[in-house]
Design a protein around this motif. Sequence first.
Motif, PDB file in Angstrom:
ATOM      1  N   GLY A 205      -9.894   6.122  -2.582  1.00  0.00           N
ATOM      2  CA  GLY A 205      -7.919   5.258  -2.764  1.00  0.00           C
ATOM      3  C   GLY A 205      -7.096   4.452  -2.740  1.00  0.00           C
ATOM      4  O   GLY A 205      -6.413   3.446  -3.253  1.00  0.00           O
ATOM      5  N   ASP A 206      -7.592   3.819  -1.542  1.00  0.00           N
ATOM      6  CA  ASP A 206      -6.716   2.532  -0.725  1.00  0.00           C
ATOM      7  C   ASP A 206      -7.413   1.451  -1.916  1.00  0.00           C
ATOM      8  O   ASP A 206      -6.651   0.491  -2.465  1.00  0.00           O
ATOM      9  N   ILE A 207      -8.332   1.393  -2.288  1.00  0.00           N
ATOM     10  CA  ILE A 207      -9.434   0.750  -3.250  1.00  0.00           C
ATOM     11  C   ILE A 207      -8.606   0.168  -4.389  1.00  0.00           C
ATOM     12  O   ILE A 207      -8.033  -0.562  -5.057  1.00  0.00           O
ATOM     13  N   GLY A 208      -8.433   1.720  -5.117  1.00  0.00           N
ATOM     14  CA  GLY A 208      -8.258   1.856  -5.856  1.00  0.00           C
ATOM     15  C   GLY A 208      -6.847   1.112  -6.077  1.00  0.00           C
ATOM     16  O   GLY A 208      -6.213   0.409  -7.078  1.00  0.00           O
ATOM     17  N   TRP A 209      -5.978   1.800  -5.265  1.00  0.00           N
ATOM     18  CA  TRP A 209      -4.407   1.036  -5.249  1.00  0.00           C
ATOM     19  C   TRP A 209      -4.372  -0.359  -4.922  1.00  0.00           C
ATOM     20  O   TRP A 209      -3.953  -1.216  -6.429  1.00  0.00           O
ATOM     21  N   VAL A 210      -4.506  -1.231  -4.037  1.00  0.00           N
ATOM     22  CA  VAL A 210      -5.330  -2.648  -4.443  1.00  0.00           C
ATOM     23  C   VAL A 210      -5.070  -2.443  -5.446  1.00  0.00           C
ATOM     24  O   VAL A 210      -5.066  -4.413  -5.716  1.00  0.00           O
ATOM     25  N   GLU A 211      -5.667  -2.497  -6.348  1.00  0.00           N
ATOM     26  CA  GLU A 211      -6.995  -2.921  -7.401  1.00  0.00           C
ATOM     27  C   GLU A 211      -5.665  -3.110  -8.332  1.00  0.00           C
ATOM     28  O   GLU A 211      -6.555  -3.725  -9.733  1.00  0.00           O
ATOM     29  N   LEU A 212      -5.341  -1.813  -8.616  1.00  0.00           N
ATOM     30  CA  LEU A 212      -4.048  -2.134  -9.148  1.00  0.00           C
ATOM     31  C   LEU A 212      -2.603  -2.844  -8.934  1.00  0.00           C
ATOM     32  O   LEU A 212      -2.789  -3.978  -9.388  1.00  0.00           O
ATOM     33  N   CYS A 213      -2.406  -3.099  -7.775  1.00  0.00           N
ATOM     34  CA  CYS A 213      -2.061  -3.821  -7.178  1.00  0.00           C
ATOM     35  C   CYS A 213      -2.059  -5.534  -7.865  1.00  0.00           C
ATOM     36  O   CYS A 213      -1.720  -6.025  -8.203  1.00  0.00           O
ATOM     37  N   ALA A 214      -3.829  -6.010  -7.565  1.00  0.00           N
ATOM     38  CA  ALA A 214      -3.778  -7.426  -8.586  1.00  0.00           C
ATOM     39  C   ALA A 214      -3.783  -7.403  -9.479  1.00  0.00           C
ATOM     40  O   ALA A 214      -3.431  -8.672  -9.868  1.00  0.00           O
ATOM     41  N   ARG A 215      -4.081  -5.896 -10.057  1.00  0.00           N
ATOM     42  CA  ARG A 215      -3.771  -6.565 -11.717  1.00  0.00           C
ATOM     43  C   ARG A 215      -2.134  -6.823 -11.882  1.00  0.00           C
ATOM     44  O   ARG A 215      -1.992  -7.344 -12.897  1.00  0.00           O
ATOM     45  N   LEU A 216      -1.639  -6.124 -11.361  1.00  0.00           N
ATOM     46  CA  LEU A 216      -0.345  -6.308 -11.589  1.00  0.00           C
ATOM     47  C   LEU A 216       0.103  -7.472 -11.169  1.00  0.00           C
ATOM     48  O   LEU A 216       0.871  -8.278 -11.965  1.00  0.00           O
TER      49      LEU A 216
ATOM     50  N   VAL B 235       9.495  -6.298  -7.593  1.00  0.00           N
ATOM     51  CA  VAL B 235       8.584  -5.056  -8.338  1.00  0.00           C
ATOM     52  C   VAL B 235       7.735  -4.168  -7.835  1.00  0.00           C
ATOM     53  O   VAL B 235       7.654  -3.034  -7.371  1.00  0.00           O
ATOM     54  N   ILE B 236       6.966  -4.667  -7.117  1.00  0.00           N
ATOM     55  CA  ILE B 236       5.514  -4.128  -6.809  1.00  0.00           C
ATOM     56  C   ILE B 236       6.097  -3.389  -5.188  1.00  0.00           C
ATOM     57  O   ILE B 236       5.236  -2.296  -5.368  1.00  0.00           O
ATOM     58  N   ARG B 237       5.774  -3.478  -4.639  1.00  0.00           N
ATOM     59  CA  ARG B 237       6.558  -3.202  -3.631  1.00  0.00           C
ATOM     60  C   ARG B 237       7.559  -2.128  -3.717  1.00  0.00           C
ATOM     61  O   ARG B 237       7.583  -0.820  -3.325  1.00  0.00           O
ATOM     62  N   LYS B 238       8.855  -1.701  -4.914  1.00  0.00           N
ATOM     63  CA  LYS B 238       9.651  -1.316  -5.892  1.00  0.00           C
ATOM     64  C   LYS B 238       9.184   0.419  -6.065  1.00  0.00           C
ATOM     65  O   LYS B 238       8.995   1.250  -5.648  1.00  0.00           O
ATOM     66  N   TYR B 239       7.634  -0.437  -6.838  1.00  0.00           N
ATOM     67  CA  TYR B 239       6.938   0.891  -7.383  1.00  0.00           C
ATOM     68  C   TYR B 239       5.580   1.114  -5.954  1.00  0.00           C
ATOM     69  O   TYR B 239       5.952   2.990  -5.949  1.00  0.00           O
ATOM     70  N   ALA B 240       5.921   0.752  -5.418  1.00  0.00           N
ATOM     71  CA  ALA B 240       4.577   1.305  -4.125  1.00  0.00           C
ATOM     72  C   ALA B 240       6.030   2.459  -3.249  1.00  0.00           C
ATOM     73  O   ALA B 240       5.109   3.912  -2.501  1.00  0.00           O
ATOM     74  N   ASP B 241       7.033   2.230  -3.105  1.00  0.00           N
ATOM     75  CA  ASP B 241       8.014   2.757  -2.661  1.00  0.00           C
ATOM     76  C   ASP B 241       8.255   3.882  -3.154  1.00  0.00           C
ATOM     77  O   ASP B 241       8.564   4.867  -2.835  1.00  0.00           O
ATOM     78  N   LEU B 242       8.295   3.671  -4.590  1.00  0.00           N
ATOM     79  CA  LEU B 242       8.379   5.009  -5.254  1.00  0.00           C
ATOM     80  C   LEU B 242       7.706   6.245  -5.690  1.00  0.00           C
ATOM     81  O   LEU B 242       7.446   7.245  -5.139  1.00  0.00           O
ATOM     82  N   VAL B 243       6.152   5.129  -5.731  1.00  0.00           N
ATOM     83  CA  VAL B 243       4.933   6.758  -5.091  1.00  0.00           C
ATOM     84  C   VAL B 243       4.547   6.926  -4.021  1.00  0.00           C
ATOM     85  O   VAL B 243       4.537   8.397  -3.880  1.00  0.00           O
ATOM     86  N   ARG B 244       5.289   6.353  -2.777  1.00  0.00           N
ATOM     87  CA  ARG B 244       5.320   6.229  -1.681  1.00  0.00           C
ATOM     88  C   ARG B 244       6.596   8.518  -1.699  1.00  0.00           C
ATOM     89  O   ARG B 244       6.006   8.934  -0.294  1.00  0.00           O
ATOM     90  N   ASP B 245       7.531   7.376  -1.726  1.00  0.00           N
ATOM     91  CA  ASP B 245       8.755   8.949  -2.159  1.00  0.00           C
ATOM     92  C   ASP B 245       7.851  10.372  -2.928  1.00  0.00           C
ATOM     93  O   ASP B 245       9.311  11.013  -1.980  1.00  0.00           O
ATOM     94  N   GLY B 246       7.351   9.892  -3.407  1.00  0.00           N
ATOM     95  CA  GLY B 246       6.320  10.908  -4.104  1.00  0.00           C
ATOM     96  C   GLY B 246       7.323  12.178  -5.197  1.00  0.00           C
ATOM     97  O   GLY B 246       7.543  10.780  -5.812  1.00  0.00           O
ATOM     98  N   VAL B 247       7.063  13.277  -5.504  1.00  0.00           N
ATOM     99  CA  VAL B 247       7.472  13.666  -6.405  1.00  0.00           C
ATOM    100  C   VAL B 247       8.886  13.962  -7.335  1.00  0.00           C
ATOM    101  O   VAL B 247       9.835  13.373  -5.841  1.00  0.00           O
ATOM    102  N   GLY B 248       9.431  13.584  -8.356  1.00  0.00           N
ATOM    103  CA  GLY B 248      10.829  13.326  -8.965  1.00  0.00           C
ATOM    104  C   GLY B 248      11.139  11.809  -8.701  1.00  0.00           C
ATOM    105  O   GLY B 248      12.151  11.992  -9.387  1.00  0.00           O
ATOM    106  N   ASN B 249      10.816  10.872  -8.929  1.00  0.00           N
ATOM    107  CA  ASN B 249      10.572  10.227  -9.254  1.00  0.00           C
ATOM    108  C   ASN B 249       9.941   8.589 -10.291  1.00  0.00           C
ATOM    109  O   ASN B 249      10.393   8.014 -11.125  1.00  0.00           O
TER     110      ASN B 249
ATOM    111  N   PHE C 131       0.931  -0.821  -0.151  1.00  0.00           N
ATOM    112  CA  PHE C 131      -0.269  -0.659   0.201  1.00  0.00           C
ATOM    113  C   PHE C 131       0.844   1.629   0.110  1.00  0.00           C
ATOM    114  O   PHE C 131       1.961   0.882   0.615  1.00  0.00           O
ATOM    115  N   VAL C 132       0.191   2.787  -0.936  1.00  0.00           N
ATOM    116  CA  VAL C 132       1.575   3.504  -0.811  1.00  0.00           C
ATOM    117  C   VAL C 132       1.202   4.837   0.553  1.00  0.00           C
ATOM    118  O   VAL C 132       2.133   5.083   1.115  1.00  0.00           O
ATOM    119  N   GLY C 133      -0.023   4.103   1.245  1.00  0.00           N
ATOM    120  CA  GLY C 133       0.059   4.993   2.971  1.00  0.00           C
ATOM    121  C   GLY C 133      -0.731   4.135   3.471  1.00  0.00           C
ATOM    122  O   GLY C 133      -0.862   2.282   3.321  1.00  0.00           O
TER     123      GLY C 133
END
Length: 137
Positions: free
Chosen positions: A45-56, A65-79, A28-30
């Motif tokens: 927002g949590d539901i939308g995110w978990v649906e994306l994770c499930a599709r991935l 890789v999903i965790r890495k993607y979530a980490d990047l999203v959590r880190d915010g703008v710039g990546n 989860f991103v948050g």
Amino acid sequence: MAYGIGEVAARTGLSVHALRFYEREGLFVGPIVRDPGGRRVYSDGDIGWVELCARLRETGMPLEVIRKYADLVRDGVGNEPERLALLREHQERIESQMQALSVGLSMISYKVRVYEKRLAEGTAAALWSSSTSSSGD
């Protein structure tokens, strides 16, 4: 809106166990908010995110890789370029798999036609016998 874990499970098609697993794995991103009774409370927002994770996951993206993607999203703008590269790499992997599946499906479809024809002709008993092995049945 706020949803309990059972509602989220029903809306996403994931089990309660899977939702807890996603949370433990840091997907989860948050942070998942808890009500005064300690029960998880999810947002739209949590539901939308978990649906994306499930599709991935359905497309074979590894949890790391999903965790890495979530980490990047959590880190915010710039990546965003890193996020894009991660998604492109997965996209290319899926496209390659789809191409291989298409070739395999064509072969199987051919074999189905052969078997249907041989069954209709009454010659199916000879499929893959030593006398017909050169025919590729």
